[in-house]
Scaffold this active site. Structure first.
Site, short mmCIF file in Angstrom:
data_model
loop_
_atom_site.label_atom_id
_atom_site.label_comp_id
_atom_site.label_asym_id
_atom_site.label_seq_id
_atom_site.Cartn_x
_atom_site.Cartn_y
_atom_site.Cartn_z
N GLU A 177 4.64 8.65 32.15
CA GLU A 177 5.79 7.98 31.53
C GLU A 177 5.52 6.48 31.43
OE1 GLU A 177 7.95 7.79 29.54
OE2 GLU A 177 9.86 8.58 30.23
N ASP B 147 13.57 3.99 34.87
CA ASP B 147 14.68 3.05 34.95
C ASP B 147 15.79 3.73 35.77
OD1 ASP B 147 16.02 0.68 34.05
OD2 ASP B 147 16.99 1.82 32.47
N THR C 69 15.87 10.57 32.84
CA THR C 69 14.90 11.28 32.01
C THR C 69 13.96 12.12 32.88
OG1 THR C 69 14.97 9.43 30.46
CG2 THR C 69 13.18 11.01 30.18
N LYS D 182 11.29 0.44 37.68
CA LYS D 182 12.38 -0.52 37.95
C LYS D 182 13.30 0.10 39.01
CE LYS D 182 13.36 -2.13 33.24
NZ LYS D 182 14.45 -2.19 32.27
N ASP E 7 9.39 -0.10 23.59
CA ASP E 7 10.00 -0.72 22.41
C ASP E 7 11.35 -1.34 22.72
OD1 ASP E 7 11.35 1.88 22.71
OD2 ASP E 7 12.33 1.35 20.83
P1 IMP Z 1 15.62 6.39 32.41
O1 IMP Z 1 16.00 7.77 32.01
O2 IMP Z 1 16.80 5.48 32.53
O3 IMP Z 1 14.73 6.33 33.62
O4 IMP Z 1 14.89 5.76 31.20
C1 IMP Z 1 13.62 6.00 30.88
C2 IMP Z 1 13.39 5.63 29.43
O5 IMP Z 1 14.20 4.52 29.01
C3 IMP Z 1 11.97 5.17 29.25
O6 IMP Z 1 11.14 6.24 28.93
C4 IMP Z 1 12.09 4.16 28.13
O7 IMP Z 1 12.00 4.83 26.90
C5 IMP Z 1 13.48 3.59 28.25
N1 IMP Z 1 13.50 2.27 28.93
C6 IMP Z 1 14.00 1.98 30.15
N2 IMP Z 1 13.82 0.69 30.46
C7 IMP Z 1 13.19 0.14 29.42
C8 IMP Z 1 12.69 -1.19 29.15
O8 IMP Z 1 12.78 -2.14 29.93
N3 IMP Z 1 12.08 -1.35 27.94
C9 IMP Z 1 11.93 -0.35 27.04
N4 IMP Z 1 12.36 0.90 27.26
C10 IMP Z 1 12.97 1.14 28.43
MG MG Z 2 10.30 6.71 27.06
#
Ligand code: IMP
Ligand code: MG
Length: 176
Positions: free
Chosen positions: A97, A101, A105, A129, A158
């Site tokens: 990945e 964040d 996901t 993060k 992006d």
């Molecule tokens: P999560 O489900 O919140 O962990 O998000 C994961 C997805 O969010 C990643 O695969 C990215 O596509 C997007 N994402 C999270 N933080 C960022 C960032 O700082 N920049 C760009 N995309 C991000």
């Molecule tokens: Mg992604």
């Protein structure tokens, strides 16, 4: 709204770290075969850079899941847009990945893939993060860089579909 990009990690720093991760993975999976699962589109660059440095027999596959749309906040609901092409039953799987964040996901994806009974399943992310984590149970097995709570782009990541092709990682600074 206009935005500016400030460099956080240089192209050289990223390349060096990718090699270190590959060395670690090569050691851990020595003598085994590995299915590398890249998550579209953000992880494409990292998946390819990493896979080129792996020395065991590698099978590559990709999945696409729903993400943020044009904003910078996760919705909490995850949808599979493209599934794997190949079976993973009995195989060692490494999910690759771009960034973790909230963890929504990966938490969803990991349990989705575990139902197919792979031999093992681990997670490798270029960026992490941890401050933003909601899904605390998501175990990161391989992490490139731990970064603060800022929105970053480049190396596949992006903002509104822009900046994926930047060769470095930059922080998006929003001007108003
Ligand atoms: P999560 O489900 O919140 O962990 O998000 C994961 C997805 O969010 C990643 O695969 C990215 O596509 C997007 N994402 C999270 N933080 C960022 C960032 O700082 N920049 C760009 N995309 C991000
Ligand atoms: Mg992604």
């Amino acid at each position: 709204m206009a935005e500016k990009i400030r460099e956080l990690l240089s192209e050289e720093e990223v390349a060096r770290r990718v090699q270190e991760l590959a060395d670690q993975i090569n050691g851990d999976y020595d003598g085994r075969e590995l299915t590398v699962v890249g998550i579209l589109k953000g992880a494409v660059f990292f998946t390819c850079e990493l896979a080129k440095r792996l020395t065991m027999p590698v099978t590559m596959d990709f999945m696409a899941v729903s993400s943020y749309g044009s904003g910078t906040e996760s919705s909490g609901s995850v949808k599979i847009i493209k599934d794997l092409d190949l079976p993973i039953e009995g195989r060692d799987v490494l999910i690759v990945e771009d960034i973790i964040d909230s963890g929504y996901t990966l938490s969803y994806l990991k349990s989705f893939l575990e139902k197919r009974e792979p031999k093992s399943i681990r997670l490798c992310t270029l960026l992490n993060k941890p401050e933003r984590r909601v899904k605390k149970e998501v175990a990161v097995d391989y992490e490139g860089f731990c970064i603060p709570d800022q929105f970053v782009v480049g190396c596949g990541l992006d903002y509104d579909q822009k900046y994926r092709n930047l060769p470095y990682i930059g922080i998006v600074e929003f001007e108003r």
